[in-house]
Enzyme design. Structure first.
Site, PDB file in Angstrom:
ATOM      1  CD  GLU A 168      -2.358  -2.016   0.532  1.00 47.69           C
ATOM      2  OE1 GLU A 168      -1.696  -3.010   0.160  1.00 47.69           O
ATOM      3  OE2 GLU A 168      -3.461  -1.707   0.079  1.00 47.69           O
ATOM      4  CE1 TYR A 170       0.579   3.777   5.423  1.00 45.32           C
ATOM      5  CE2 TYR A 170      -0.258   1.652   4.692  1.00 45.32           C
ATOM      6  CZ  TYR A 170      -0.482   2.927   5.189  1.00 45.32           C
ATOM      7  OH  TYR A 170      -1.767   3.354   5.459  1.00 45.32           O
ATOM      8  NE  ARG A 218      -2.470  -6.249   2.663  1.00 44.08           N
ATOM      9  CZ  ARG A 218      -3.332  -5.287   2.961  1.00 44.08           C
ATOM     10  NH1 ARG A 218      -3.324  -4.739   4.149  1.00 44.08           N
ATOM     11  NH2 ARG A 218      -4.197  -4.884   2.068  1.00 44.08           N
ATOM     12  CG  HIS A 256      -2.782   4.254   1.027  1.00 48.54           C
ATOM     13  ND1 HIS A 256      -3.823   3.374   0.868  1.00 48.54           N
ATOM     14  CD2 HIS A 256      -2.252   3.977   2.240  1.00 48.54           C
ATOM     15  CE1 HIS A 256      -3.924   2.618   1.946  1.00 48.54           C
ATOM     16  NE2 HIS A 256      -2.978   2.953   2.791  1.00 48.54           N
ATOM     17  CD  GLU A 257       2.417   7.546  -3.954  1.00 55.27           C
ATOM     18  OE1 GLU A 257       2.596   7.505  -2.721  1.00 55.27           O
ATOM     19  OE2 GLU A 257       3.299   7.896  -4.744  1.00 55.27           O
ATOM     20  NE  ARG A 259      -4.875   9.348  -7.468  1.00 59.90           N
ATOM     21  CZ  ARG A 259      -5.711   9.841  -6.579  1.00 59.90           C
ATOM     22  NH1 ARG A 259      -6.545  10.788  -6.914  1.00 59.90           N
ATOM     23  NH2 ARG A 259      -5.744   9.386  -5.353  1.00 59.90           N
ATOM     24  CD  GLN A 343     -21.885   6.139   1.918  1.00 60.40           C
ATOM     25  OE1 GLN A 343     -22.310   5.483   0.990  1.00 60.40           O
ATOM     26  NE2 GLN A 343     -22.679   6.891   2.645  1.00 60.40           N
ATOM     27  CB  ALA A 388     -34.684   4.863   8.055  1.00 62.01           C
ATOM     28  CE  LYS A 425     -23.354   4.455  -5.265  1.00 54.35           C
ATOM     29  NZ  LYS A 425     -24.128   5.643  -4.879  1.00 54.35           N
ATOM     30  CD1 TRP A 582     -10.347   9.020  -4.585  1.00 48.52           C
ATOM     31  CD2 TRP A 582      -9.589   8.511  -6.629  1.00 48.52           C
ATOM     32  NE1 TRP A 582      -9.852   7.741  -4.538  1.00 48.52           N
ATOM     33  CE2 TRP A 582      -9.372   7.403  -5.778  1.00 48.52           C
ATOM     34  CE3 TRP A 582      -9.192   8.407  -7.960  1.00 48.52           C
ATOM     35  CZ2 TRP A 582      -8.775   6.223  -6.223  1.00 48.52           C
ATOM     36  CZ3 TRP A 582      -8.598   7.234  -8.393  1.00 48.52           C
ATOM     37  CH2 TRP A 582      -8.402   6.157  -7.533  1.00 48.52           C
ATOM     38  N   GLY A 655     -34.685   9.864   6.324  1.00 48.39           N
ATOM     39  CA  GLY A 655     -34.941  11.068   5.539  1.00 48.39           C
ATOM     40  C   GLY A 655     -36.182  11.794   5.981  1.00 48.39           C
ATOM     41  CD  GLU A 661     -24.792  18.057   6.115  1.00 45.31           C
ATOM     42  OE1 GLU A 661     -24.888  17.661   7.271  1.00 45.31           O
ATOM     43  OE2 GLU A 661     -24.102  19.019   5.755  1.00 45.31           O
TER      44      GLU A 661
HETATM   45  P1  FAD Z   1     -36.207   6.090   1.615  1.00 44.10           P
HETATM   46  O1  FAD Z   1     -35.142   5.244   1.083  1.00 44.10           O
HETATM   47  O2  FAD Z   1     -36.633   7.261   0.818  1.00 44.10           O
HETATM   48  O3  FAD Z   1     -37.449   5.145   1.920  1.00 44.10           O
HETATM   49  C1  FAD Z   1     -38.708   5.638   2.306  1.00 44.10           C
HETATM   50  C2  FAD Z   1     -39.763   4.582   1.987  1.00 44.10           C
HETATM   51  O4  FAD Z   1     -40.997   4.974   2.530  1.00 44.10           O
HETATM   52  C3  FAD Z   1     -40.000   4.398   0.479  1.00 44.10           C
HETATM   53  O5  FAD Z   1     -39.900   3.042   0.132  1.00 44.10           O
HETATM   54  C4  FAD Z   1     -41.427   4.921   0.275  1.00 44.10           C
HETATM   55  O6  FAD Z   1     -42.108   4.236  -0.765  1.00 44.10           O
HETATM   56  C5  FAD Z   1     -42.039   4.650   1.621  1.00 44.10           C
HETATM   57  N1  FAD Z   1     -43.184   5.514   1.926  1.00 44.10           N
HETATM   58  C6  FAD Z   1     -43.244   6.865   1.813  1.00 44.10           C
HETATM   59  N2  FAD Z   1     -44.453   7.298   2.220  1.00 44.10           N
HETATM   60  C7  FAD Z   1     -45.181   6.209   2.610  1.00 44.10           C
HETATM   61  C8  FAD Z   1     -46.482   6.013   3.141  1.00 44.10           C
HETATM   62  N3  FAD Z   1     -47.285   7.047   3.389  1.00 44.10           N
HETATM   63  N4  FAD Z   1     -46.895   4.766   3.392  1.00 44.10           N
HETATM   64  C9  FAD Z   1     -46.086   3.690   3.177  1.00 44.10           C
HETATM   65  N5  FAD Z   1     -44.818   3.833   2.685  1.00 44.10           N
HETATM   66  C10 FAD Z   1     -44.378   5.077   2.414  1.00 44.10           C
HETATM   67  N6  FAD Z   1     -26.844   6.739   0.265  1.00 44.10           N
HETATM   68  C11 FAD Z   1     -25.660   6.373   0.698  1.00 44.10           C
HETATM   69  O7  FAD Z   1     -25.410   6.404   1.893  1.00 44.10           O
HETATM   70  N7  FAD Z   1     -24.696   5.930  -0.156  1.00 44.10           N
HETATM   71  C12 FAD Z   1     -24.912   5.852  -1.479  1.00 44.10           C
HETATM   72  O8  FAD Z   1     -24.021   5.463  -2.221  1.00 44.10           O
HETATM   73  C13 FAD Z   1     -26.169   6.241  -1.971  1.00 44.10           C
HETATM   74  N8  FAD Z   1     -26.422   6.188  -3.280  1.00 44.10           N
HETATM   75  C14 FAD Z   1     -27.638   6.574  -3.735  1.00 44.10           C
HETATM   76  C15 FAD Z   1     -27.881   6.534  -5.088  1.00 44.10           C
HETATM   77  C16 FAD Z   1     -29.114   6.909  -5.574  1.00 44.10           C
HETATM   78  C17 FAD Z   1     -29.350   6.870  -7.044  1.00 44.10           C
HETATM   79  C18 FAD Z   1     -30.126   7.333  -4.681  1.00 44.10           C
HETATM   80  C19 FAD Z   1     -31.472   7.738  -5.188  1.00 44.10           C
HETATM   81  C20 FAD Z   1     -29.888   7.391  -3.334  1.00 44.10           C
HETATM   82  C21 FAD Z   1     -28.631   7.024  -2.856  1.00 44.10           C
HETATM   83  N9  FAD Z   1     -28.329   7.094  -1.501  1.00 44.10           N
HETATM   84  C22 FAD Z   1     -27.119   6.694  -1.055  1.00 44.10           C
HETATM   85  C23 FAD Z   1     -29.259   7.678  -0.532  1.00 44.10           C
HETATM   86  C24 FAD Z   1     -29.961   6.618   0.312  1.00 44.10           C
HETATM   87  O9  FAD Z   1     -30.564   5.677  -0.531  1.00 44.10           O
HETATM   88  C25 FAD Z   1     -30.943   7.302   1.237  1.00 44.10           C
HETATM   89  O10 FAD Z   1     -30.250   8.130   2.122  1.00 44.10           O
HETATM   90  C26 FAD Z   1     -31.771   6.296   2.029  1.00 44.10           C
HETATM   91  O11 FAD Z   1     -32.484   5.457   1.169  1.00 44.10           O
HETATM   92  C27 FAD Z   1     -32.753   6.996   2.951  1.00 44.10           C
HETATM   93  O12 FAD Z   1     -33.452   6.017   3.638  1.00 44.10           O
HETATM   94  P2  FAD Z   1     -34.901   6.247   4.246  1.00 44.10           P
HETATM   95  O13 FAD Z   1     -35.328   4.943   4.754  1.00 44.10           O
HETATM   96  O14 FAD Z   1     -34.872   7.396   5.187  1.00 44.10           O
HETATM   97  O15 FAD Z   1     -35.810   6.714   3.026  1.00 44.10           O
HETATM   98  P1  NAP Z   2     -27.189  16.793  -2.373  1.00 41.91           P
HETATM   99  O1  NAP Z   2     -25.906  16.159  -2.108  1.00 41.91           O
HETATM  100  O2  NAP Z   2     -27.766  17.706  -1.369  1.00 41.91           O
HETATM  101  O3  NAP Z   2     -27.038  17.552  -3.764  1.00 41.91           O
HETATM  102  C1  NAP Z   2     -28.041  18.335  -4.297  1.00 41.91           C
HETATM  103  C2  NAP Z   2     -27.499  19.152  -5.473  1.00 41.91           C
HETATM  104  O4  NAP Z   2     -28.517  19.930  -5.983  1.00 41.91           O
HETATM  105  C3  NAP Z   2     -26.370  20.057  -5.092  1.00 41.91           C
HETATM  106  O5  NAP Z   2     -25.378  19.941  -6.102  1.00 41.91           O
HETATM  107  C4  NAP Z   2     -26.974  21.457  -5.126  1.00 41.91           C
HETATM  108  O6  NAP Z   2     -25.901  22.241  -5.612  1.00 41.91           O
HETATM  109  C5  NAP Z   2     -28.150  21.301  -6.066  1.00 41.91           C
HETATM  110  N1  NAP Z   2     -29.329  22.070  -5.670  1.00 41.91           N
HETATM  111  C6  NAP Z   2     -29.908  22.163  -4.459  1.00 41.91           C
HETATM  112  N2  NAP Z   2     -31.010  22.935  -4.515  1.00 41.91           N
HETATM  113  C7  NAP Z   2     -31.146  23.338  -5.798  1.00 41.91           C
HETATM  114  C8  NAP Z   2     -32.070  24.163  -6.490  1.00 41.91           C
HETATM  115  N3  NAP Z   2     -33.102  24.735  -5.850  1.00 41.91           N
HETATM  116  N4  NAP Z   2     -31.900  24.355  -7.811  1.00 41.91           N
HETATM  117  C9  NAP Z   2     -30.871  23.800  -8.463  1.00 41.91           C
HETATM  118  N5  NAP Z   2     -29.945  23.009  -7.849  1.00 41.91           N
HETATM  119  C10 NAP Z   2     -30.088  22.786  -6.543  1.00 41.91           C
HETATM  120  O7  NAP Z   2     -28.312  15.718  -2.640  1.00 41.91           O
HETATM  121  P2  NAP Z   2     -28.389  14.453  -3.585  1.00 41.91           P
HETATM  122  O8  NAP Z   2     -27.375  14.446  -4.658  1.00 41.91           O
HETATM  123  O9  NAP Z   2     -29.802  14.419  -3.948  1.00 41.91           O
HETATM  124  O10 NAP Z   2     -28.053  13.263  -2.627  1.00 41.91           O
HETATM  125  C11 NAP Z   2     -28.886  12.971  -1.511  1.00 41.91           C
HETATM  126  C12 NAP Z   2     -28.103  12.245  -0.464  1.00 41.91           C
HETATM  127  O11 NAP Z   2     -27.830  10.918  -0.922  1.00 41.91           O
HETATM  128  C13 NAP Z   2     -26.786  12.929  -0.232  1.00 41.91           C
HETATM  129  O12 NAP Z   2     -26.799  13.597   1.012  1.00 41.91           O
HETATM  130  C14 NAP Z   2     -25.782  11.831  -0.278  1.00 41.91           C
HETATM  131  O13 NAP Z   2     -25.124  11.684   0.967  1.00 41.91           O
HETATM  132  C15 NAP Z   2     -26.537  10.549  -0.574  1.00 41.91           C
HETATM  133  N6  NAP Z   2     -25.838   9.911  -1.690  1.00 41.91           N
HETATM  134  C16 NAP Z   2     -24.592   9.456  -1.465  1.00 41.91           C
HETATM  135  C17 NAP Z   2     -23.900   8.877  -2.488  1.00 41.91           C
HETATM  136  C18 NAP Z   2     -22.519   8.335  -2.247  1.00 41.91           C
HETATM  137  O14 NAP Z   2     -21.890   7.863  -3.171  1.00 41.91           O
HETATM  138  N7  NAP Z   2     -22.016   8.340  -1.054  1.00 41.91           N
HETATM  139  C19 NAP Z   2     -24.458   8.764  -3.723  1.00 41.91           C
HETATM  140  C20 NAP Z   2     -25.725   9.252  -3.932  1.00 41.91           C
HETATM  141  C21 NAP Z   2     -26.400   9.830  -2.895  1.00 41.91           C
HETATM  142  P3  NAP Z   2     -25.988  23.798  -5.883  1.00 41.91           P
HETATM  143  O15 NAP Z   2     -26.857  24.337  -4.803  1.00 41.91           O
HETATM  144  O16 NAP Z   2     -24.572  24.284  -5.849  1.00 41.91           O
HETATM  145  O17 NAP Z   2     -26.553  23.906  -7.245  1.00 41.91           O
HETATM  146 FE1  SF4 Z   3     -17.236  -0.187   4.998  1.00 46.00          FE
HETATM  147 FE2  SF4 Z   3     -18.336  -2.283   3.720  1.00 46.00          FE
HETATM  148 FE3  SF4 Z   3     -19.538  -1.232   5.802  1.00 46.00          FE
HETATM  149 FE4  SF4 Z   3     -19.452   0.156   3.517  1.00 46.00          FE
HETATM  150  S1  SF4 Z   3     -20.502  -1.775   3.865  1.00 46.00           S
HETATM  151  S2  SF4 Z   3     -19.056   0.937   5.571  1.00 46.00           S
HETATM  152  S3  SF4 Z   3     -17.401  -0.489   2.814  1.00 46.00           S
HETATM  153  S4  SF4 Z   3     -17.549  -2.239   5.807  1.00 46.00           S
END
Ligand code: FAD
Ligand code: NAP
Ligand code: SF4
Length: 678
Positions: A168, A170, A218, A256-257, A259, A343, A388, A425, A582, A655, A661
């Site tokens: 890695e 080191y 290693r 670690h460096e 790319r 994460q 959640a 993914k 990155w 959420g 965030e």
């Molecule tokens: P949600 O996943 O939004 O689930 C809420 C659920 O509640 C849904 O299934 C919905 O249908 C249901 N629901 C809503 N209202 C009702 C109701 N009235 N009755 C019954 N059911 C209802 N996060 C990461 O940490 N790492 C990632 O790499 C990552 N990649 C992502 C990539 C994409 C493309 C997207 C879209 C999201 C990604 N996220 C990632 C974000 C992550 O998926 C969310 O933060 C997470 O799913 C939030 O979980 P939650 O349970 O709060 O809500």
């Molecule tokens: P996000 O990280 O909050 O990004 C939202 C983007 O929309 C920002 O670039 C913001 O940038 C823009 N934006 C916000 N309000 C806007 C407006 N009114 N008009 C135009 N642009 C606007 O949210 P997200 O991409 O939807 O992701 C949601 C969560 O999922 C994130 O918090 C993230 O942690 C998680 N997630 C994580 C991964 C991962 O790989 N770890 C992948 C996907 C999702 P500007 O305001 O500068 O335009």
């Molecule tokens: Fe780390 Fe794997 Fe857990 Fe993601 S799922 S936080 S990579 S141990």
């Protein structure tokens, strides 16, 4: 109970003086529990849980053999008898749980984050602001002795062996590769001279600890940096390490460096097993395969193909402490699979926070987040089967509560159902498989296609109602936003719309980046062989003798032109996660995505998307605009509930509680912690 599952993986390994009960080794990870002696009990419990879960051997995070080798000031080190003494808490806990454990010895060299760092030569690393001093010949010989003394202390501490960190990037790597080693003494110049330091370290450690002590080396099997070791040099070093007295050679991939990504989720499973096989062919001691091995099937396959004798998994055992036992008893479908997101593990380490796991918040918190069986079962309604709600429902049911889970959609998973469709993914679907199994196993009543309405659950007799309804995409105020060619990321990822060949993505958060990954790959073509295709796109070659194993990358062109836009003037993707951001930025650059910061959105009309950047108007002639502008909480069920003494207690998680965030790490942790507290 079947013992036939994964016969190669479950085969014991006899090292002569000791026996490993199977081929599963927990690879070294820095968790943040290593540095302070008052954390030893937590560290012991963390490893003991993995020992109880059937892991044959575990390797601690790195301990420096001297102060110059510290990763950062006062980081973990094995320097004196009092250090050894404090580690007895760890070794005793592991041995009492039926496991074995080795201490890793790691000298950071120029990766040390302090001004007293030292390396083979005074060559600064691109990922560290401190320039190391070049070690004198005397200091090199002294460092060899320091490794030997630290190994002896590890033996006194009760460890079953040591692992010498030679990969890695080191210190040891800084001797083996001309990238850093520009010495003119006996430790530099020819490949033989560059090998001298690691070989002397192994020999000195073996002399210090005797024959009845595991000595793992290693080795960097492929450096993935310019001026790294050649294939021939790697094979020659492995032979000499064996002769110097190592019992096992473990695999390290890339500095670690480098790319080139080596462990993120888009790296195909078992991508590097072939380089381990090449080393295995030239030595007679067991060789351990590593990197992106996260299921027993993949591990078994590597062993069957003769690509390794042991399997090192670090993050997968963070994600599920009982991985080995579940595999042994043919319950692989119950394994909480590591999705390689980094994460909560590596990203935490880089922020100097204690590591944990996104899919398993108990990891490294074994003494703090405990799921005790309840003796006062309650009746729970959980609304929303996203991460959640799933975490809350399954942990609560596991503890003995009666749980009903309501989900508006026709499948569990919430936003993970979109995440799993992003190229690279696919692992996210494993989390949903795990939860499906847990729901079934713990008897959660699941009602799909069931949209809960406000007030509906108030008289239904539940003790607790958990609102986990997640989020809804934010639609920005913009002239033309209601045109049919303006769509949300959920429309695209759920296949409700087919976008054209030129697309603007509004919003460059995690989802904006993911949507670009989706748009720049060919959806309809069958996926090519994952490992060769990935190697081609990243310029990696296992056969070539070029330094570091690097060749020119050959990236498939994107099927469409994509613009990724944000209003902020900072670099796009700046706030993505440290260890993975990155990779996303580079992938999109390679695909020709134009990333534009400082955008002011004006309107959308027949010409396309009108924007102003640096005061200059621009029109992007796009067929579609995909909105990825963040989300807003869906929480009306919580906000509108009545609060009287007779009503159930309402809880809000994920959420639904806060969209800002939000990520799955927070959603799962909140769900699990709430369930543990009820
Ligand atoms: P949600 O996943 O939004 O689930 C809420 C659920 O509640 C849904 O299934 C919905 O249908 C249901 N629901 C809503 N209202 C009702 C109701 N009235 N009755 C019954 N059911 C209802 N996060 C990461 O940490 N790492 C990632 O790499 C990552 N990649 C992502 C990539 C994409 C493309 C997207 C879209 C999201 C990604 N996220 C990632 C974000 C992550 O998926 C969310 O933060 C997470 O799913 C939030 O979980 P939650 O349970 O709060 O809500
Ligand atoms: P996000 O990280 O909050 O990004 C939202 C983007 O929309 C920002 O670039 C913001 O940038 C823009 N934006 C916000 N309000 C806007 C407006 N009114 N008009 C135009 N642009 C606007 O949210 P997200 O991409 O939807 O992701 C949601 C969560 O999922 C994130 O918090 C993230 O942690 C998680 N997630 C994580 C991964 C991962 O790989 N770890 C992948 C996907 C999702 P500007 O305001 O500068 O335009
Ligand atoms: Fe780390 Fe794997 Fe857990 Fe993601 S799922 S936080 S990579 S141990």
């Amino acid at each position: 109970m079947s013992t036939q599952a994964y016969p190669e993986l479950m085969e014991p390994l006899d090292l002569g003086f000791t026996r490993l009960k199977n081929r599963i080794v927990m690879g070294s990870m820095h968790t943040g529990l290593e540095d302070r002696f008052w954390q030893r009990r937590k560290m012991g419990e963390y490893f003991a849980e993995r020992a109880r879960g059937g892991t044959a051997l575990m390797i601690t995070g790195g301990y420096s053999p001297n102060r110059r080798g510290w990763l950062y000031p006062y980081a973990s080190a094995m320097l004196r008898k009092s250090d050894a003494w404090s580690h007895r808490t760890v070794t005793r806990a592991v041995h009492d749980a039926g496991g074995k454990i080795c201490l890793q010895l790691l000298h950071a060299g120029r990766y040390a984050y302090h001004p007293f760092s030292a390396s083979s030569s005074a060559v600064k690393s691109p990922i560290n602001p401190f320039k190391p001093k070049a070690m004198s010949t005397r200091e090199v010989k002294k460092t060899v002795k320091d490794f030997a003394r630290a190994a002896k202390l590890a033996k006194e501490a009760g460890y079953d062996g040591v692992e010498i960190m030679g990969s890695e990037g080191y210190l040891i790597n800084q001797f083996t590769a001309p990238r850093v080693n520009q010495r003119t003494d006996e430790y530099g110049g020819s490949p033989e001279n560059r090998r001298r330091f690691p070989v002397e370290v192994v020999r000195a450690v073996r002399d210090a600890v005797g024959d009845d002590f595991i000595l793992i080396y290693r080795q960097s099997m492929i450096d993935l940096v310019p001026d790294g070791a050649t294939r021939q040099e790697v094979l020659d070093l492995a032979r000499e390490i064996e002769q110097a007295g190592a019992n096992i050679i473990n695999t390290g991939i890339g500095w670690h460096e480098a790319r080139v990504p080596t462990i993120v989720t888009s790296v195909p499973r078992a991508a590097f097993a072939e380089v381990t096989r090449q080393v295995r062919e030239v030595v007679n001691i067991p060789v351990m395969a590593s990197n992106r091995i996260n299921t027993p099937e993949v591990a078994e396959d590597i062993l069957e193909r003769g690509q390794g004798d042991l399997i090192s998994m670090a993050r997968p055992l963070l994600a599920d402490a009982h991985f080995a036992e579940k595999a042994r008893t043919a319950r692989a479908d119950e394994i909480n699979t590591c999705i390689a997101c980094n994460q909560a593990c590596l990203d935490h380490t880089f922020q100097l926070k204690r590591a944990s796991c996104l899919v398993n918040p108990q990891a490294c918190h074994e003494t703090e987040l405990v799921y005790l069986r309840t003796n006062q079962p309650r009746s729970l309604a959980v609304v929303g089967a996203g991460p959640a709600g799933l975490a809350c429902a399954t942990v609560a049911a596991e503890r003995g509560h009666a749980v009903t889970l309501f989900e508006a959609g026709d499948e569990i998973g919430g936003q993970f159902n979109m995440a799993k469709r992003i190229p690279g993914k696919e692992e996210f679907s494993e989390t949903l498989r795990y939860y499906r199994k847990q729901l079934d196993k713990h008897g959660v009543r699941v009602e799909l296609n069931r949209h809960v309405e406000p007030g509906e659950l108030e008289q239904a007799g539940y003790d607790d109602v958990v609102i986990a309804t997640g989020v809804t995409p934010r639609i920005p105020q913009l002239d033309g936003v209601d045109r049919p060619n303006v769509v949300s990321y959920s429309d695209v990822l759920q296949g409700r719309v087919e976008v054209g060949d030129s697309v603007a993505v509004v919003g460059a958060g995690g989802i904006g980046f993911d949507v670009c990954e989706f748009l720049t790959r060919h959806a309809s073509e069958p996926r090519p062989e994952p490992v060769p295709h990935w190697m081609k796109e990243w310029g990696v070659d296992f056969q070539t003798d070029t330094p570091g194993g690097l060749v020119d990358p050959d990236v498939d062109p994107s099927p469409r032109q994509v613009w990724l836009l944000q209003r902020k003037t900072t670099r796009l993707g700046k706030d993505l996660n440290k260890t993975t951001g990155w990779v996303h930025r580079r992938e999109l650059r390679n695909k020709g995505v134009e990333m534009v910061p400082g955008v002011q959105y004006e309107r959308i009309d027949d010409q396309g998307l009108h924007i102003t950047v640096d005061g200059e108007p621009r029109v992007l002639p796009v067929n579609h605009v995909v909105v990825c502008a963040g989300q807003e909480s869906l929480r009306e069920l919580y906000d509108d509930h009545a609060t009287t003494e007779e009503q159930p207690a309402y809880h809000l998680i994920g959420g639904a509680e806060r969209a800002l965030e939000l990520d799955a790490k927070r959603a799962i942790k909140q769900g699990s912690e709430l369930a543990a507290s009820l």
